[in-house]
Every structure is written in structure tokens, then in C-alpha cells.
Scaffold this motif. Sequence first.
Motif, PDB file in Angstrom:
ATOM      1  N   ILE A  31       0.880  -1.170   0.000  1.00  0.00           N
ATOM      2  CA  ILE A  31       0.000   0.000   0.000  1.00  0.00           C
ATOM      3  C   ILE A  31       0.913   1.213   0.000  1.00  0.00           C
ATOM      4  O   ILE A  31       1.152   1.828   1.032  1.00  0.00           O
ATOM      5  N   ALA A  32       1.464   1.518  -1.131  1.00  0.00           N
ATOM      6  CA  ALA A  32       2.519   2.531  -1.185  1.00  0.00           C
ATOM      7  C   ALA A  32       2.536   3.161  -2.561  1.00  0.00           C
ATOM      8  O   ALA A  32       1.915   2.653  -3.487  1.00  0.00           O
ATOM      9  N   PRO A  33       3.269   4.267  -2.668  1.00  0.00           N
ATOM     10  CA  PRO A  33       3.526   4.721  -4.035  1.00  0.00           C
ATOM     11  C   PRO A  33       4.444   3.687  -4.682  1.00  0.00           C
ATOM     12  O   PRO A  33       5.183   3.004  -3.969  1.00  0.00           O
ATOM     13  N   VAL A  38       1.673  -0.313 -10.388  1.00  0.00           N
ATOM     14  CA  VAL A  38       2.119   0.899 -11.088  1.00  0.00           C
ATOM     15  C   VAL A  38       2.936   0.519 -12.321  1.00  0.00           C
ATOM     16  O   VAL A  38       2.656   0.984 -13.437  1.00  0.00           O
ATOM     17  N   THR A  39       3.909  -0.341 -12.126  1.00  0.00           N
ATOM     18  CA  THR A  39       4.775  -0.738 -13.262  1.00  0.00           C
ATOM     19  C   THR A  39       3.963  -1.432 -14.351  1.00  0.00           C
ATOM     20  O   THR A  39       4.150  -1.161 -15.534  1.00  0.00           O
ATOM     21  N   ALA A  56       3.171   6.733 -14.927  1.00  0.00           N
ATOM     22  CA  ALA A  56       1.959   6.951 -14.128  1.00  0.00           C
ATOM     23  C   ALA A  56       2.220   8.039 -13.098  1.00  0.00           C
ATOM     24  O   ALA A  56       3.220   8.008 -12.392  1.00  0.00           O
ATOM     25  N   LEU A  57       1.294   8.996 -13.014  1.00  0.00           N
ATOM     26  CA  LEU A  57       1.451  10.132 -12.107  1.00  0.00           C
ATOM     27  C   LEU A  57       0.167  10.376 -11.327  1.00  0.00           C
ATOM     28  O   LEU A  57      -0.857   9.735 -11.595  1.00  0.00           O
ATOM     29  N   SER A  58       0.230  11.307 -10.384  1.00  0.00           N
ATOM     30  CA  SER A  58      -0.908  11.542  -9.487  1.00  0.00           C
ATOM     31  C   SER A  58      -2.091  12.223 -10.176  1.00  0.00           C
ATOM     32  O   SER A  58      -3.193  12.202  -9.647  1.00  0.00           O
ATOM     33  N   ALA A  59      -1.867  12.848 -11.325  1.00  0.00           N
ATOM     34  CA  ALA A  59      -2.953  13.542 -12.039  1.00  0.00           C
ATOM     35  C   ALA A  59      -2.538  13.843 -13.470  1.00  0.00           C
ATOM     36  O   ALA A  59      -1.337  13.881 -13.780  1.00  0.00           O
ATOM     37  N   SER A 242      -0.094   5.967  -6.672  1.00  0.00           N
ATOM     38  CA  SER A 242       0.014   4.924  -5.658  1.00  0.00           C
ATOM     39  C   SER A 242      -0.340   3.562  -6.255  1.00  0.00           C
ATOM     40  O   SER A 242      -1.028   3.462  -7.271  1.00  0.00           O
ATOM     41  N   ASN A 243       0.120   2.533  -5.584  1.00  0.00           N
ATOM     42  CA  ASN A 243      -0.082   1.158  -6.055  1.00  0.00           C
ATOM     43  C   ASN A 243      -1.560   0.748  -6.033  1.00  0.00           C
ATOM     44  O   ASN A 243      -1.995  -0.075  -6.835  1.00  0.00           O
TER      45      ASN A 243
END
Length: 394
Positions: A31-33, A38-39, A56-59, A242-243
Motif C-alpha cells: 500500500i505505497a507509491p 504501477v509498473t 503513471a502520475l498523481s494527475a 500509488s499502487n
Amino acid sequence: MKQHIFLSSPHMSEEGYEQEYIKEAFDTNWIAPLGKNVTEFEKEMAAKLGVEKAVALSAGTAAIHMALKAIGVSQGDIVFCQSLTFSATANPIVYEKATPVFIDSDEGTWNMDPKALELAFEKYEKQGQRPKAVLVVHLYGICAHIDEIVEICQRYQVPLIEDAAESLGTIYHGRYTGTFGDYGIISFNGNKIITSSGGGMLLVNTEDAEEKARKVLYWATQAREPARWYQHTEIGYNYRMSNIVAGIGRGQLKVLDRRVKKKRYIYEYYRKHLGDLPEIHFMPMMENTRSNCWLTSVQLDADCKVKPLDIMQALEDDDVESRPIWKPMHLQPVFADCDFVSTVEGLHIVDEETGADNSISGQIFERGVCMPSDSKMTDDDLERVCAVVRKLWK
Ligand SMILES: *Cc1c(COP(=O)(O)O)cnc(C)c1O
């Protein structure tokens, strides 16, 4: 009881893919960035769209910011930016202390007019100035005149960023929007065609894509240098996805084609059931394009008795959500000092209340409406919306 109809709301996969990916992250306590989701999300998106690299980014806004940084946009630079768009397109230009120059749209695509873009280049060349980047948008899933815009950018050797936040899944000549420019950006905000609850991605198409993606990753994770202690030589950002969020995105990507199909169905439905009204015009569909039809939007004739506000009010009274067209950036008080280039001569305000002018984008804003286009809508819902609209013409 009538049910509320949304403009465009989150729609998780019927199979529950999202929860499987999230469960895997929970089971492994990831439970993390960063992390596997993500990959994999980046790889799956890059493969789906056919791009070199995806980050992949936050927005989506963060992705635009990172694209501008990767190009090296900084204080004193100008950026040619489509005027008819959401403010998130233009804001990151100002984050980097550069100056946007807004470009008008054309009626054939509602997006950046290649002729106005050419005019802007000519105007600024005369002053010995060239933009550091061009930022085009594919609004509501409509593909811009991307061939012409790419050609102009190549001729002037200026990098192109495509804001494909609203057009994920739109295909032009067999290629996805977001893959024509040097950089493309997509968004997974709650009302976009697929959502991860919030997030975005930067698509990198440059020759040195690997290197550019690495640089973006570095800025997006606080610009931390590879040292045994916390070493910084540049200002960084906390922009990584985040994952958990990526798990939702992976599940959603699996149903993207299904969502496009439904959005197109909604567009066709409205066309069929409202298209005969004399003063209503549907958003353009370019040839050789499969639009994702994110939001079906219409424009009314200037002399139409029914105004966009009447449609929005009537729908609201029936507990149905609709939305005005984006108000162009060159008409926004926050960008009042910025230049605007249009093929329309004698620009002037035509509506004191809304602030709309007689530019092409100003008129699309003044006379347009985004119809409810939620992928969960049933035929009954669509019929209900059409009935409300038709009543205004009686
Ligand atoms: C949604 C949107 C963005 C911003 O994306 P976020 O993920 O919300 O930051 C940028 N440009 C356009 C045209 C958008 O519609």
C-alpha cells in the motif's frame, strides 16, 4: 421515483477486475507509491496505445507539468496553447513561470485551428520569438487536426504536447490520440472515460524516450539524487501514482473498449432522437476517426430561441446533470493579460453576462452544452433526457 442521471460518473468493470488488483496489493501489504500495479499499469497502457514509454502520475495536470519540464519550458518562454479547454491544460505553463499564448479553435474540430496556429507562429517570428512548446487538446474525445498541427510543429521544430485527458480511446487513422505529439497526457479523474479515482499518465514519444521518462520519474519523486544520503540538486515534486490507484486503473483499462462503445452509442442515440431539431448541431466527428465520445456535446444556432441555459435548467429540474462547454482561457480573468490568436477579425465581447466574444471558441462556449453521457445510462434514461429537451422546442 426518478433516478438522478450523472453527466459522466465512475463505472467499475462488471467483472470486478479492479478489486482483484487491489486485493493483491493488500495481500502483499504493498500500500505505497510505486509497486507492481504501477509498473504493470504503465506497461499495459504503453502497449495498448503503442507508445515508447508511459509514466503513471498523481494527475493529468501533473503529467502536463512534467511534459513542460521535460521540454525545458521556463521563465520568459511562451507556449502556444489551445484556448478552448479546461484550466488544467494551461495552469502548468504558469507553474513554470512561462506565458501562454492562446490559440482559437475551428468549427470543424472545436480544437486548435491549424490556421490560427500558423498565424501565431508568423506573428511571433516577426518579433523574433518562437514558442518553447505547442499544447493541443482533443476536447470531449474529438480529434484535433493533428496531421496539420504536427506538420506545423515539425516545420518550426517546436515540440508538441497532446492533452488527451478527455480522448483516451479515440483513434485517428489507426492511431490513438496522445501518440502523435512528442508527449501525450491522459487523465483518470473521476469523470473521465476510465478512472482510477484520480491520476494521470505521461506518454513519451521522443527519440530519447527512455531518458526523458527517467528524468520525469526523478522530478516526480522529489528529485532525489542516487546517493546514500538525501541529496538534492533540483526542486522536485510528489507526483507519483500509488499502487492502489494503479490497481483500479489496470482493471479499468480492461474495459476501456467497452466504455468507448457505450459512449459512442449514447452519441448515436442523441443524434437519432434529437438530430431532427432544426437549430441543434452535434459536435463534429472527423473523418477517419473513431471518437471515444466522452461527452456528447451540441451547439445551438445563434438565433435559436432555446438557449444552452434553458436546456441545462430543464434537465436540472428533472434531476439530470449536464454542463456548459469550457469557457475559453483567453476569456478567463486569470489569463486576461495573455495574447490570443484567432482567424476572426474584429474580436469583441458579444455577451456581457458570460463574457463570451465572437471568436470561434467563444461562440462554441456561448452556444454549446455537454449532454449527460454517463456510460451507465439505459435507453430509458436516454429517452427521458431527449423528452426533456424536445419539450423546449414545443
Ligand atoms: C481532466 C482534464 C485535465 C486534468 O486532468 P486531472 O487528472 O484532473 O489533473 C487536463 N486537461 C483536460 C482537457 C481535462 O479535461
